[in-house]
Design a protein around this motif. Sequence first.
Motif, PDB file in Angstrom:
ATOM      1  N   ILE A  65      -2.497 101.886  72.622  1.00  0.00           N
ATOM      2  CA  ILE A  65      -1.960 101.267  71.414  1.00  0.00           C
ATOM      3  C   ILE A  65      -0.462 101.022  71.562  1.00  0.00           C
ATOM      4  O   ILE A  65       0.219 101.686  72.326  1.00  0.00           O
ATOM      5  CB  ILE A  65      -2.232 102.126  70.154  1.00  0.00           C
ATOM      6  N   HIS A 105       7.661 100.732  57.290  1.00  0.00           N
ATOM      7  CA  HIS A 105       6.596  99.781  57.629  1.00  0.00           C
ATOM      8  C   HIS A 105       6.187 100.033  59.078  1.00  0.00           C
ATOM      9  O   HIS A 105       7.045 100.129  59.963  1.00  0.00           O
ATOM     10  CB  HIS A 105       7.090  98.341  57.463  1.00  0.00           C
ATOM     11  N   THR A 106       4.877 100.151  59.304  1.00  0.00           N
ATOM     12  CA  THR A 106       4.345 100.403  60.638  1.00  0.00           C
ATOM     13  C   THR A 106       3.207  99.424  60.918  1.00  0.00           C
ATOM     14  O   THR A 106       2.356  99.206  60.059  1.00  0.00           O
ATOM     15  CB  THR A 106       3.795 101.848  60.747  1.00  0.00           C
ATOM     16  N   GLU A 107       3.208  98.826  62.101  1.00  0.00           N
ATOM     17  CA  GLU A 107       2.101  97.978  62.571  1.00  0.00           C
ATOM     18  C   GLU A 107       1.759  98.391  63.990  1.00  0.00           C
ATOM     19  O   GLU A 107       2.607  98.314  64.878  1.00  0.00           O
ATOM     20  CB  GLU A 107       2.490  96.500  62.555  1.00  0.00           C
ATOM     21  N   ILE A 108       0.525  98.853  64.184  1.00  0.00           N
ATOM     22  CA  ILE A 108       0.065  99.301  65.500  1.00  0.00           C
ATOM     23  C   ILE A 108      -1.283  98.644  65.794  1.00  0.00           C
ATOM     24  O   ILE A 108      -2.151  98.592  64.925  1.00  0.00           O
ATOM     25  CB  ILE A 108      -0.101 100.837  65.539  1.00  0.00           C
ATOM     26  N   LYS A 109      -1.442  98.161  67.022  1.00  0.00           N
ATOM     27  CA  LYS A 109      -2.708  97.566  67.462  1.00  0.00           C
ATOM     28  C   LYS A 109      -3.040  98.060  68.861  1.00  0.00           C
ATOM     29  O   LYS A 109      -2.157  98.451  69.611  1.00  0.00           O
ATOM     30  CB  LYS A 109      -2.627  96.041  67.473  1.00  0.00           C
ATOM     31  N   TYR A 149      -9.218 102.134  71.535  1.00  0.00           N
ATOM     32  CA  TYR A 149      -9.668 103.417  72.050  1.00  0.00           C
ATOM     33  C   TYR A 149     -10.708 103.090  73.110  1.00  0.00           C
ATOM     34  O   TYR A 149     -11.551 102.222  72.907  1.00  0.00           O
ATOM     35  CB  TYR A 149     -10.329 104.256  70.966  1.00  0.00           C
ATOM     36  N   VAL A 163      -8.526  98.853  67.514  1.00  0.00           N
ATOM     37  CA  VAL A 163      -7.938  99.526  66.350  1.00  0.00           C
ATOM     38  C   VAL A 163      -6.708  98.753  65.886  1.00  0.00           C
ATOM     39  O   VAL A 163      -6.009  98.143  66.685  1.00  0.00           O
ATOM     40  CB  VAL A 163      -7.562 100.992  66.647  1.00  0.00           C
ATOM     41  N   SER A 164      -6.496  98.785  64.590  1.00  0.00           N
ATOM     42  CA  SER A 164      -5.329  98.131  64.007  1.00  0.00           C
ATOM     43  C   SER A 164      -4.904  98.946  62.792  1.00  0.00           C
ATOM     44  O   SER A 164      -5.745  99.348  61.987  1.00  0.00           O
ATOM     45  CB  SER A 164      -5.675  96.704  63.593  1.00  0.00           C
ATOM     46  N   LEU A 165      -3.615  99.199  62.679  1.00  0.00           N
ATOM     47  CA  LEU A 165      -3.079  99.950  61.550  1.00  0.00           C
ATOM     48  C   LEU A 165      -1.865  99.217  61.021  1.00  0.00           C
ATOM     49  O   LEU A 165      -0.953  98.870  61.782  1.00  0.00           O
ATOM     50  CB  LEU A 165      -2.657 101.362  61.992  1.00  0.00           C
ATOM     51  N   VAL A 166      -1.881  98.948  59.739  1.00  0.00           N
ATOM     52  CA  VAL A 166      -0.708  98.421  59.051  1.00  0.00           C
ATOM     53  C   VAL A 166      -0.469  99.354  57.879  1.00  0.00           C
ATOM     54  O   VAL A 166      -1.364  99.580  57.061  1.00  0.00           O
ATOM     55  CB  VAL A 166      -0.920  96.974  58.551  1.00  0.00           C
ATOM     56  N   SER A 167       0.726  99.919  57.832  1.00  0.00           N
ATOM     57  CA  SER A 167       1.034 100.913  56.800  1.00  0.00           C
ATOM     58  C   SER A 167       2.394 100.626  56.191  1.00  0.00           C
ATOM     59  O   SER A 167       3.364 100.388  56.905  1.00  0.00           O
ATOM     60  CB  SER A 167       1.025 102.315  57.428  1.00  0.00           C
TER      61      SER A 167
END
Length: 105
Positions: free
Chosen positions: A44, A67-71, A74, A92-96
């Motif tokens: 990631i 602000h967090t953006e992770i792609k 796994y 996986v993708s996370l935007v927070s």
Amino acid sequence: DMTVIWKIEYGDKYSSKISSQGKISSDRTALISLGGDIKGNVDIAGNISGNYLIDMKTGWPSLCIQHTEIKGKYIYKAGYDKRIKQDIEVPVSLVSDAQYKVLHL
């Protein structure tokens, strides 16, 4: 791995505004437990940013916005659990977005 650059935007005797910009990435070669007997890799990467208002009287943040953006993915590796016959890649993708206030009692 995480690299963050902090910058003082402004300040006076009452408060100071600090901003941050950074990058996050995993060690994609590290073999880790992904739960149970399953092992794999986490690949990631992403960006983080934030703004912090610091109360100069206490030195503590009074308001924080992040602000967090992770792609990435796994990778469940075959051979560690008999149910997995070949490597499985799960995107996986996370935007927070988070905002919080710190109260000083």
